[in-house]
Write an enzyme that holds these catalytic residues in place. Sequence first.
Site, PDB file in Angstrom:
ATOM      1  N   GLY A 104       0.771  -1.241   0.000  1.00  0.00           N
ATOM      2  CA  GLY A 104       0.000   0.000   0.000  1.00  0.00           C
ATOM      3  C   GLY A 104       0.793   1.278   0.000  1.00  0.00           C
ATOM      4  N   CYS A 161     -12.267   2.826 -28.973  1.00  0.00           N
ATOM      5  CA  CYS A 161     -13.586   3.440 -29.132  1.00  0.00           C
ATOM      6  C   CYS A 161     -14.334   3.538 -27.812  1.00  0.00           C
ATOM      7  CB  CYS A 161     -14.385   2.653 -30.156  1.00  0.00           C
ATOM      8  SG  CYS A 161     -13.547   2.684 -31.727  1.00  0.00           S
TER       9      CYS A 161
HETATM   10  N1  LLP Z   1      -1.206  -7.117  -0.557  1.00  0.00           N
HETATM   11  C1  LLP Z   1      -2.507  -7.257  -0.852  1.00  0.00           C
HETATM   12  C2  LLP Z   1      -3.315  -8.221  -0.099  1.00  0.00           C
HETATM   13  C3  LLP Z   1      -3.088  -6.473  -1.871  1.00  0.00           C
HETATM   14  O1  LLP Z   1      -4.377  -6.598  -2.141  1.00  0.00           O
HETATM   15  C4  LLP Z   1      -2.271  -5.548  -2.589  1.00  0.00           C
HETATM   16  C5  LLP Z   1      -2.834  -4.746  -3.661  1.00  0.00           C
HETATM   17  C6  LLP Z   1      -0.910  -5.468  -2.252  1.00  0.00           C
HETATM   18  C7  LLP Z   1      -0.405  -6.260  -1.237  1.00  0.00           C
HETATM   19  C8  LLP Z   1       0.040  -4.544  -2.953  1.00  0.00           C
HETATM   20  O2  LLP Z   1      -0.324  -3.208  -2.785  1.00  0.00           O
HETATM   21  P1  LLP Z   1       0.636  -2.041  -3.300  1.00  0.00           P
HETATM   22  O3  LLP Z   1       1.872  -2.077  -2.453  1.00  0.00           O
HETATM   23  O4  LLP Z   1       0.928  -2.269  -4.723  1.00  0.00           O
HETATM   24  O5  LLP Z   1      -0.167  -0.812  -3.089  1.00  0.00           O
HETATM   25  N2  LLP Z   1      -4.820  -1.668  -9.609  1.00  0.00           N
HETATM   26  C9  LLP Z   1      -4.749  -0.622  -8.600  1.00  0.00           C
HETATM   27  C10 LLP Z   1      -4.112  -1.117  -7.330  1.00  0.00           C
HETATM   28  C11 LLP Z   1      -4.801  -2.320  -6.752  1.00  0.00           C
HETATM   29  C12 LLP Z   1      -4.105  -2.858  -5.533  1.00  0.00           C
HETATM   30  C13 LLP Z   1      -4.681  -4.163  -5.139  1.00  0.00           C
HETATM   31  N3  LLP Z   1      -4.061  -4.782  -4.013  1.00  0.00           N
HETATM   32  C14 LLP Z   1      -4.005   0.559  -9.183  1.00  0.00           C
HETATM   33  O6  LLP Z   1      -3.634   0.531 -10.346  1.00  0.00           O
HETATM   34  O7  LLP Z   1      -3.828   1.558  -8.495  1.00  0.00           O
END
Ligand code: LLP
Length: 419
Positions: free
Chosen positions: A239, A343
């Site tokens: 996150g 599109c």
């Molecule tokens: N752990 C879990 C359980 C998760 O659901 C996620 C991301 C992460 C770790 C990694 O999170 P990060 O460090 O990348 O923030 N497609 C969206 C982001 C979706 C994130 C989903 N879960 C975007 O493009 O912003």
Amino acid sequence: MNAVRRQDGELWMEGVRLTEVAERFGSPCYVYSRAAIESAWRAFDDALAGTEHLICYAVKANSNLAVLGILARLGSGFDIVSGGELARVLAAGGRPERVIFSGVGKGEEEIRAALAAGIRCFNVESEPELERLDAVAGGLGRRAPVSLRVNPDVDARTHPYISTGLKGNKFGIAHDRALAAYDLAASLPNLDVTGIDCHIGSQILDMAPLEEALERVLELAGALAVRGIPIRHVDLGGGLGIRYREEEEALDIGRWCRAVAARIAGTGFSLVLEPGRAIVGNAGALLSRVEYLKLDKGKRFAIVDASMSELIRPALYEAWHGIEPLATLDRPAADYDVVGPVCESADVLGTGRRLAIAPGDGIAILSAGAYGMVMSSNYNSRPRPAEVMVDGARSVQVRPRETVAALYAGERTLDQAAT
Ligand code: LLP
């Protein structure tokens, strides 16, 4: 830190000019920097040097084998959410005992494959999942290591589509049901309760909600010990937000890791983190080319050869990505909406961008290393772009551009299927 820099009017990644990458591998194409990936991963690892820890890269952010291979060589762990991601990690040389399996809907086959591989832990998100896991493990004559993903009910203050830690969200087990769920887990014969985890959202730029979630998780861990269900590790998910635009300040990886390390020192827990975006987001860019400049009712559009099919984040989350010409050229500057050929009115990569460009010029869409290629589609029968890894002065194609023929290679007309 962004892996792309401007030097003598040209955009560079490590020792490679991005214009050269676009010329060699075509457009659009994704390009990543090995050094940037390694340095982001090391920022976590170094800051946690005095703490027993495992950095489990969230494979969903970018699952190209080259990315996974670079991280595997550093000794990284991996956070997966599907059997497909497990297969990729193993194919890239990742060690199964460093894999944790997250996600709300693990299928029986996926659970079986993960148990057979010998992964480190299942992050379980519901009571029925505990029961399924117990049954599948029992069937294989194995014990499954589990951690429960608790939903700490903390507002991550990020885009609602990427916020996951609030009540009413499909993710995790509600905080007030967590102890009962742990009782169930401890009572099932084929499960080993080893940890607790949470993940409250993505692109978080403020440390306060993460700290709040940590407190709630530690409080639960304490209550579990009193209940006779001691756990060994605390997993705080991913996150951590990165800088997409100048006025944003990235969440400082070192600062967060040191704060967590200080807080859990003396508890005896080891630490797991699951960063995705913070490792690859600013290590990648999507290269594209201007096709047309179009003036319509006073509005200027730069129609480029990349689209929401290759990078859906602006369309889906109103996400902002920097857009820059690959070379600073003598062109009249104007404000453009940068759009793709798909599109859909949502096929926008950026609005109101001041750019000095002409048709044929190369551009880079920045900070596209996370949730770019992995979320791409073949919408409008567009072949997925090539992916390139820059490593010092060399650039290596790590996935070729898809061909149109490959897109429908498995399809048949009814007449063809009948013969
Ligand atoms: N752990 C879990 C359980 C998760 O659901 C996620 C991301 C992460 C770790 C990694 O999170 P990060 O460090 O990348 O923030 N497609 C969206 C982001 C979706 C994130 C989903 N879960 C975007 O493009 O912003």
